[in-house]
Write a protein that holds these residues in place. Structure first.
Motif, PDB file in Angstrom:
ATOM      1  N   THR A 275       0.788  -1.291   0.198  1.00 52.64           N
ATOM      2  CA  THR A 275       0.028  -0.134  -0.024  1.00 52.64           C
ATOM      3  C   THR A 275       0.717   1.294   0.064  1.00 52.64           C
ATOM      4  N   HIS A 276       0.551   2.147  -0.809  1.00 52.65           N
ATOM      5  CA  HIS A 276       1.493   3.460  -0.850  1.00 52.65           C
ATOM      6  C   HIS A 276       0.653   4.509   0.104  1.00 52.65           C
ATOM      7  N   LEU A 277       1.469   4.351   1.278  1.00 49.61           N
ATOM      8  CA  LEU A 277       0.658   5.128   2.418  1.00 49.61           C
ATOM      9  C   LEU A 277       0.484   6.573   1.953  1.00 49.61           C
ATOM     10  N   PRO A 278       1.364   7.474   1.454  1.00 51.28           N
ATOM     11  CA  PRO A 278       1.033   8.873   1.421  1.00 51.28           C
ATOM     12  C   PRO A 278      -0.379   8.967   0.443  1.00 51.28           C
ATOM     13  N   ALA A 279      -1.006   8.022  -0.384  1.00 57.85           N
ATOM     14  CA  ALA A 279      -1.992   8.107  -1.260  1.00 57.85           C
ATOM     15  C   ALA A 279      -3.099   7.623  -0.397  1.00 57.85           C
ATOM     16  N   MET A 280      -2.790   6.751   0.546  1.00 61.04           N
ATOM     17  CA  MET A 280      -4.079   6.272   1.378  1.00 61.04           C
ATOM     18  C   MET A 280      -4.276   7.524   2.486  1.00 61.04           C
ATOM     19  N   LEU A 281      -3.447   8.102   3.245  1.00 64.94           N
ATOM     20  CA  LEU A 281      -3.252   9.054   3.939  1.00 64.94           C
ATOM     21  C   LEU A 281      -4.152  10.201   3.414  1.00 64.94           C
ATOM     22  N   ALA A 282      -3.883  10.822   2.184  1.00 68.27           N
ATOM     23  CA  ALA A 282      -4.112  11.880   1.604  1.00 68.27           C
ATOM     24  C   ALA A 282      -5.651  11.697   1.550  1.00 68.27           C
TER      25      ALA A 282
ATOM     26  N   SER B 201     -18.541  19.376  -1.390  1.00 73.16           N
ATOM     27  CA  SER B 201     -17.441  18.185  -1.018  1.00 73.16           C
ATOM     28  C   SER B 201     -16.543  17.755  -2.352  1.00 73.16           C
ATOM     29  N   TRP B 202     -17.156  17.925  -3.548  1.00 74.18           N
ATOM     30  CA  TRP B 202     -16.473  17.609  -4.555  1.00 74.18           C
ATOM     31  C   TRP B 202     -15.153  18.451  -4.825  1.00 74.18           C
ATOM     32  N   PHE B 203     -15.258  19.923  -4.540  1.00 78.08           N
ATOM     33  CA  PHE B 203     -14.104  20.636  -4.477  1.00 78.08           C
ATOM     34  C   PHE B 203     -13.324  20.178  -3.129  1.00 78.08           C
ATOM     35  N   THR B 204     -13.813  20.126  -2.060  1.00 79.00           N
ATOM     36  CA  THR B 204     -13.239  19.843  -0.820  1.00 79.00           C
ATOM     37  C   THR B 204     -12.313  18.826  -0.928  1.00 79.00           C
ATOM     38  N   GLY B 205     -12.829  17.668  -1.303  1.00 78.09           N
ATOM     39  CA  GLY B 205     -12.036  16.724  -1.583  1.00 78.09           C
ATOM     40  C   GLY B 205     -10.971  16.277  -2.602  1.00 78.09           C
ATOM     41  N   ILE B 206     -10.981  17.279  -3.582  1.00 80.05           N
ATOM     42  CA  ILE B 206     -10.157  16.845  -4.602  1.00 80.05           C
ATOM     43  C   ILE B 206      -8.941  17.988  -4.318  1.00 80.05           C
ATOM     44  N   PHE B 207      -9.313  19.393  -3.654  1.00 85.69           N
ATOM     45  CA  PHE B 207      -8.555  20.164  -3.345  1.00 85.69           C
ATOM     46  C   PHE B 207      -7.531  20.165  -2.404  1.00 85.69           C
ATOM     47  N   LEU B 208      -8.116  19.315  -1.109  1.00 83.96           N
ATOM     48  CA  LEU B 208      -7.518  18.919  -0.044  1.00 83.96           C
ATOM     49  C   LEU B 208      -6.500  17.865  -0.469  1.00 83.96           C
ATOM     50  N   ALA B 209      -6.970  16.955  -1.255  1.00 80.87           N
ATOM     51  CA  ALA B 209      -6.185  15.889  -1.676  1.00 80.87           C
ATOM     52  C   ALA B 209      -4.726  15.841  -2.362  1.00 80.87           C
ATOM     53  N   ILE B 210      -5.004  17.070  -3.119  1.00 84.94           N
ATOM     54  CA  ILE B 210      -3.609  17.457  -4.011  1.00 84.94           C
ATOM     55  C   ILE B 210      -2.513  17.944  -3.073  1.00 84.94           C
ATOM     56  N   PRO B 211      -2.605  18.828  -2.124  1.00 84.37           N
ATOM     57  CA  PRO B 211      -1.596  19.209  -1.338  1.00 84.37           C
ATOM     58  C   PRO B 211      -1.081  18.046  -0.189  1.00 84.37           C
ATOM     59  N   LEU B 212      -2.142  17.509   0.277  1.00 85.73           N
ATOM     60  CA  LEU B 212      -1.756  16.717   1.306  1.00 85.73           C
ATOM     61  C   LEU B 212      -1.050  15.388   0.717  1.00 85.73           C
ATOM     62  N   TYR B 213      -1.222  14.873  -0.628  1.00 83.95           N
ATOM     63  CA  TYR B 213      -0.548  13.989  -1.348  1.00 83.95           C
ATOM     64  C   TYR B 213       0.958  14.299  -1.485  1.00 83.95           C
ATOM     65  N   LEU B 214       1.269  15.449  -2.019  1.00 87.57           N
ATOM     66  CA  LEU B 214       2.339  16.053  -2.340  1.00 87.57           C
ATOM     67  C   LEU B 214       3.265  16.197  -0.825  1.00 87.57           C
ATOM     68  N   ALA B 215       2.643  16.544   0.037  1.00 84.07           N
ATOM     69  CA  ALA B 215       3.199  16.811   1.244  1.00 84.07           C
ATOM     70  C   ALA B 215       3.617  15.519   2.003  1.00 84.07           C
ATOM     71  N   PHE B 216       2.801  14.351   1.882  1.00 79.67           N
ATOM     72  CA  PHE B 216       3.084  12.967   2.452  1.00 79.67           C
ATOM     73  C   PHE B 216       4.129  12.443   1.364  1.00 79.67           C
ATOM     74  N   PHE B 217       4.116  12.743   0.190  1.00 82.42           N
ATOM     75  CA  PHE B 217       4.859  12.019  -0.620  1.00 82.42           C
ATOM     76  C   PHE B 217       6.363  12.234  -0.456  1.00 82.42           C
ATOM     77  N   TYR B 218       6.567  13.686  -0.548  1.00 87.81           N
ATOM     78  CA  TYR B 218       7.786  13.979  -0.448  1.00 87.81           C
ATOM     79  C   TYR B 218       8.445  13.839   0.984  1.00 87.81           C
ATOM     80  N   ALA B 219       7.352  13.990   2.265  1.00 87.88           N
ATOM     81  CA  ALA B 219       7.885  13.474   3.615  1.00 87.88           C
ATOM     82  C   ALA B 219       8.374  11.962   3.539  1.00 87.88           C
ATOM     83  N   SER B 220       7.728  11.212   2.766  1.00 86.50           N
ATOM     84  CA  SER B 220       8.177   9.689   2.885  1.00 86.50           C
ATOM     85  C   SER B 220       9.632   9.482   2.054  1.00 86.50           C
ATOM     86  N   LYS B 221       9.688  10.352   1.173  1.00 89.78           N
ATOM     87  CA  LYS B 221      10.920  10.533   0.274  1.00 89.78           C
ATOM     88  C   LYS B 221      12.066  10.923   1.213  1.00 89.78           C
TER      89      LYS B 221
END
Length: 480
Positions: free
Chosen positions: A420-427, A451-471
């Motif tokens: 499981t790719h954790l950054p994607a799941m967490l975001a 909620s459509w806007f909320t879900g997408i536009f929260l997921a983008i920065p969250l995923y980037l933050a978690f992804f680069y933090a994991s790196k």
């Protein structure tokens, strides 16, 4: 290419239906994509949604702008998330592995491809069966009284027979193949323009011309106009969240990315232009003529005085429902069940199982309590919109549109193929929970309303933050 596909099949142990589409099977042209989503636009729930906008007190031109803005936004999202399917020929269930990992992909895949798809399949099948029942009853009135007091789990005999008949027609298309589906959408396309364009003309005549409709004065919506605009756009986009996610299931059959791009953009915008004119004139025109707005297109059809017009309209609604049911529900469900049980199922058996479950959930019972149905669907939509954000971010910003297909299908020990790719799941989970919090905490109600806007536009920065933090963590671990 054939040898490479065979090698992928051997190493992935998957059903051939989940392998990249062979070049000879990639036959969909602009015309296929132009018409594929017409059934998803012109259906009863869509018209009811627009009726809700007028109930808020929004003016005609505001509703028109909301619809057309939504169509442009939708077309862009479809093309962006459909790029990987057209480039690599892979289905949605495999594409998910790129951002979520093999095991992680099961979570969003089951939500979209099994739960949401099967429930929508049951509901759309029941809605289509109502049109079938009216159509048969128009030419055989005694059909509507067959069985007398017979009742099976809430369905009378005409209702049960109509449901099973429309269900069987859906099942036939499972075994007919994608080429037959493409031909169906081409048939639906001109019929939609004729029938719903005719409904618009009928409504204008009812209202005494176009001037009374254009002069229609809304009471005015209370609150921030920008927020109301975003709420309405979000409502339209939320009905498409599942199709946006799994669009790769149809773009994988495209001859090129250019074909799906031109087809989807032109098809969605032109279809929504007709929808905007038809929905506004039908709802406003009926209110002017009868004093009560008609939001259900089946009620509009029943007021026609021509059997030919009634038959043509009901047939078009049935074909439209069939088209959206196959493309938006049964195809994703079939592929996802195949991905869950690759050694036991192929697409056709998976889709058939999904169709059978669509009967067992008794959708006519679910429609007796619409509040619970739409609460459930809103929850699923709130959880699915972050998946769109994660998929687009990973494909365009992380991968730069380059995917290692061998890795997606392999059983090597890496996060893509096994874990499981954790950054994607967490975001996804965090953005989904925040977008739904308003259902329980009034303070966050505005976030849930969009909620459509909320879900997408929260997921983008969250995923980037978690992804680069994991790196960074991985890099630190390597140095130590």
């Amino acid at each position: 290419m054939g040898q490479n596909l065979a090698q992928l099949g051997d190493q992935s142990r998957l059903s051939p239906d989940l392998l990249p589409t062979k070049s000879e099977a990639r036959t969909w042209k602009v015309s296929h994509f132009f018409s594929i989503w017409m059934g998803s636009v012109h259906n009863v729930p869509s018209y009811v949604t627009i009726g809700g906008f007028f109930a808020l007190g929004i003016s005609i031109w505001q509703v028109f702008f909301i619809i057309m803005f939504s169509s442009l936004l939708l077309a862009v999202m479809m093309v962006l998330n459909g790029h990987a399917g057209s480039k690599y020929g892979i289905p949605f269930s495999i594409l998910l592995r790129s951002s979520y990992g093999k095991k992680g992909a099961l979570f969003p895949g089951v939500l979209r491809g099994v739960i949401a798809a099967i429930m929508w399949f049951g509901l759309q099948t029941y809605a289509g069966s109502l049109a079938v029942m009216i159509l048969i009853g128009e030419f055989w009135p005694a059909y509507l009284t067959l069985g007398g007091e017979f009742n099976l789990l809430g369905l009378n005999l005409p209702g049960l027979l109509s449901f099973l008949l429309f269900w069987m027609i859906n099942v036939l298309f499972i075994f007919a193949g994608m080429e037959r589906l493409g031909k169906l959408t081409k048939i639906v396309s001109p019929l939609v323009f004729v029938v719903f364009g005719g409904m618009a003309i009928w409504s204008i005549n009812l209202a005494g011309g176009i001037t009374p409709i254009l002069s229609y004065s809304a009471k005015g919506a209370e609150g921030n106009s920008l927020f109301i605009f975003m709420t309405c756009v979000s409502a339209i986009m939320a009905t498409w969240v599942a199709q946006i996610l799994s669009v790769a299931d149809v773009t994988r059959f495209s001859r090129s990315n250019k074909e799906q791009t031109i087809g989807q953009i032109s098809g969605l915008i032109i279809t929504y232009l007709l929808f905007a004119v038809a929905s506004i004139t039908i709802i406003v025109g009926s209110e002017i003529a009868f004093g009560v707005p008609i939001w259900n297109v089946l009620d509009v059809v029943e007021r026609f005085d021509s059997k030919f017009s009634i038959a043509l309209s009901l047939t078009t609604i049935c074909l439209s429902s069939l088209s959206v049911n196959i493309v938006g529900n049964i195809i994703p469900a079939g592929f996802q069940l195949t991905a869950l049980f690759p050694k036991k199922l192929n697409f056709k058996t998976g889709a058939l199982i999904a169709a059978i479950i669509g009967i067992l959930i008794m959708p006519w019972k679910l429609m007796e309590n619409p509040t619970s149905i739409f609460t459930f669907l809103n929850i699923v939509g709130g959880l699915l919109s972050p998946v769109i954000g994660v998929m687009l971010t990973h494909y365009y910003l992380i991968c730069k549109k380059e995917i290692n297909i061998q890795e997606l299908y392999s059983f090597n020990d890496n996060h893509l193929s096994q874990g499981t790719h954790l950054p994607a799941m967490l975001a996804t989970i965090i953005a989904g929970l925040i977008s739904l919090t308003g259902n329980f905490v009034p303070l966050f109600a505005p976030l849930t309303s969009i909620s459509w806007f909320t879900g997408i536009f929260l997921a983008i920065p969250l995923y980037l933050a978690f992804f680069y933090a994991s790196k960074l963590v991985e890099l630190k671990a390597v140095k130590e």
